[in-house]
Write an enzyme that holds these catalytic residues in place. Sequence first.
Site, short mmCIF file in Angstrom:
data_model
loop_
_atom_site.label_atom_id
_atom_site.label_comp_id
_atom_site.label_asym_id
_atom_site.label_seq_id
_atom_site.Cartn_x
_atom_site.Cartn_y
_atom_site.Cartn_z
CD GLN A 1 -2.89 -1.20 4.63
OE1 GLN A 1 -4.04 -1.18 4.25
NE2 GLN A 1 -2.04 -0.24 4.33
CG HIS B 1 -1.32 9.86 -1.44
ND1 HIS B 1 -1.72 10.81 -0.52
CD2 HIS B 1 -1.49 8.67 -0.83
CE1 HIS B 1 -2.10 10.21 0.59
NE2 HIS B 1 -1.96 8.91 0.43
CG ASP B 2 -5.24 8.24 -0.82
OD1 ASP B 2 -4.50 7.28 -1.15
OD2 ASP B 2 -5.32 8.67 0.33
CD GLU C 1 -6.56 9.82 5.33
OE1 GLU C 1 -6.88 9.57 4.16
OE2 GLU C 1 -6.14 8.95 6.10
CG LEU D 1 -7.12 5.81 15.98
CD1 LEU D 1 -6.33 6.64 16.96
CD2 LEU D 1 -6.18 5.15 14.98
CG ASN E 1 -6.72 2.13 11.67
OD1 ASN E 1 -7.47 2.10 12.65
ND2 ASN E 1 -6.89 1.36 10.62
CG ASP F 1 -1.91 1.16 1.21
OD1 ASP F 1 -2.06 1.80 0.14
OD2 ASP F 1 -2.51 1.45 2.26
CG ASP G 1 -3.01 6.77 7.14
OD1 ASP G 1 -3.37 7.35 6.11
OD2 ASP G 1 -3.13 5.53 7.30
C1 GLC Z 1 -4.89 6.68 3.98
C2 GLC Z 1 -3.87 6.94 2.89
C3 GLC Z 1 -4.01 5.91 1.81
C4 GLC Z 1 -3.83 4.54 2.41
C5 GLC Z 1 -4.81 4.33 3.58
C6 GLC Z 1 -4.51 3.09 4.34
O1 GLC Z 1 -6.18 6.88 3.53
O2 GLC Z 1 -4.02 8.25 2.40
O3 GLC Z 1 -3.08 6.13 0.79
O4 GLC Z 1 -4.03 3.56 1.43
O5 GLC Z 1 -4.73 5.40 4.50
O6 GLC Z 1 -3.32 3.25 5.09
#
Ligand code: GLC
Length: 559
Positions: free
Chosen positions: A171, A310-311, A245, A208, A105, A63, A203
């Site tokens: 993850q 970037h997303d 975020e 959480l 997370n 990722d 992030d």
């Molecule tokens: C956040 C990041 C993203 C990632 C996700 C999981 O949203 O911006 O790129 O894939 O977290 O970590």
Amino acid sequence: MLNNDPLWYKDAVFYEIPVKAFADSNGDGIGDVQGLIGKLEYLKWLGVDCLWLLPFYPSPMRDDGYDVSDFYNVAEHFGTKEDMRKLLDEAHSLGIRVIVDLVLNHTSDQHAWFQESRRSPESPMHHYYVWSDTDRKYEKARIIFIDTEKSNWTWDPEAKAFYWHRFFSHQPDLNYDNPAVREAMLHVMSFWLDQGLDGFRCDAVPYLLEREGTICENLPETHDYLKEIRRRIDEAYQGRILLAEANQWPTDVRPYFGDGDEFHMAFHFPLMPRLYMGLRSELCDPIIDMFTHTPDIPDNCQWCLFLRNHDELTLEMCSGEERDYMYYTYARDPKMRRNIGIARRLAPLLDNDRRKIELLNSMVFTMPGSPIIYYGDEIGMGDDIRLKDRDGVRTPMQWTMGQNAGFSACDPAQLYLPVVSDSVYGCQSINVKSQREMPHSLLQWMKRMIEVRKRFPAFGRGSISFLRPTNGKVLAYVRRHEDTALLIVHNLAASAQSVELDLKEFAGVRPIELLGEARFASITGSPYVLTLAPYGYYWLNLTPDRSGPESYGIEQTAL
Ligand code: GLC
Ligand code: CA
């Protein structure tokens, strides 16, 4: 040198960098920290105040580094901790701050904690993650990566149990009900702050903790932990910041600022698609509505405003109807869609129309908050929708028209991703070097806009009030701070527009247009009439001029 105002982030211009994509110093085809150091001069020239670096930690990179396997190191292909310290020293000496991603997370399933956790229920680390005998718990939690995941639970044959994950199944989510996890992540944070970092983009913070019967987002327990993080910063790391975020409605983001005792900053996710909607529908309503729904935030807090990152361009904070509209207008080709969003860059989204690119940038540079630029968008880089996942917007930075766009000296086949090579966005047409040499390039325009913004604290710190002219295609607002009043006017339409503004309270003032420094006609008690070119905009200074008699002067018009 760094400016030492503790509220520096309220005036700052941010810039987002995936280290991998920026500059490759050793020719292995992957961008690295040394490469980035070599480009600090460029970022300084552009006028950027703070960099946000995407995860650079060791990772299986499934990722793009958000799957961290060791929080205490730098991935080998990016460099060493020594390189990071050097980056911080050099950036700081140029007056540039650096924040990085803190991935709270989850970890990679390759992280030693997870490997130990899954070994047995007796393992001291078992409760570092969220395990269950059944996959029927927390069923109200939505799935985020709908393109790849079917459930938030995955069976682990080794542990003989299910583990919880809000993102990819590789993850696993950390268990924040476990005090050891809470402490472990505070430790990670302190470690990097001790290296001299200026803060974190945190992030995925809404996820959480989990509680049965809830959607498992924005829980009070999650806020308790985030406040704990903030306390640690306030105790020992003055002047460092936390940026959230939290892709949520403004009313749900509001608690992330607490009473000024949680996050310093948060991205304004729902505003972003509405800027695009307003532009395409030629109506300012979606934009103004979003501000009507945006609560006030404490004085020591700030929104972070963005157009792209970037997303995928996320449409999670849109109604079904709005989403359809966005897909229809901006991503008609299904190859452009990812999860609930659109994986395209700014320039292609806006048909490479310089006027539209300027207009949307002008909005994020003048609305309440601090703007962040996604690397490459300052030169209007393109994307490659054929690439998988979100790779299409993560291609190498285009520095020159030379080999690999000046990003790397490697064989092109070795590049981590190919350079965009179509005839419109390829490096022959789009690159930093030629735009630095052209006085009217997009890059030079961005630089100018940054300069002007920085002269007026009202942009970062002022209030906003919208004027409501009868012409709904024109978005007009006044930013006020101390003695300063700035009037910002945007024409969202593809045709020229005229607008009448009620500016009675400024009667007697001669507005000065900030980008060109030309004087406009005096404001009187009658409606003030402005005409705007298609997608045109003005930044007008309405601060009463006390510096003596006003000249009419065209001679004051500067470029
Ligand atoms: C956040 C990041 C993203 C990632 C996700 C999981 O949203 O911006 O790129 O894939 O977290 O970590
Ligand atoms: Ca490299």
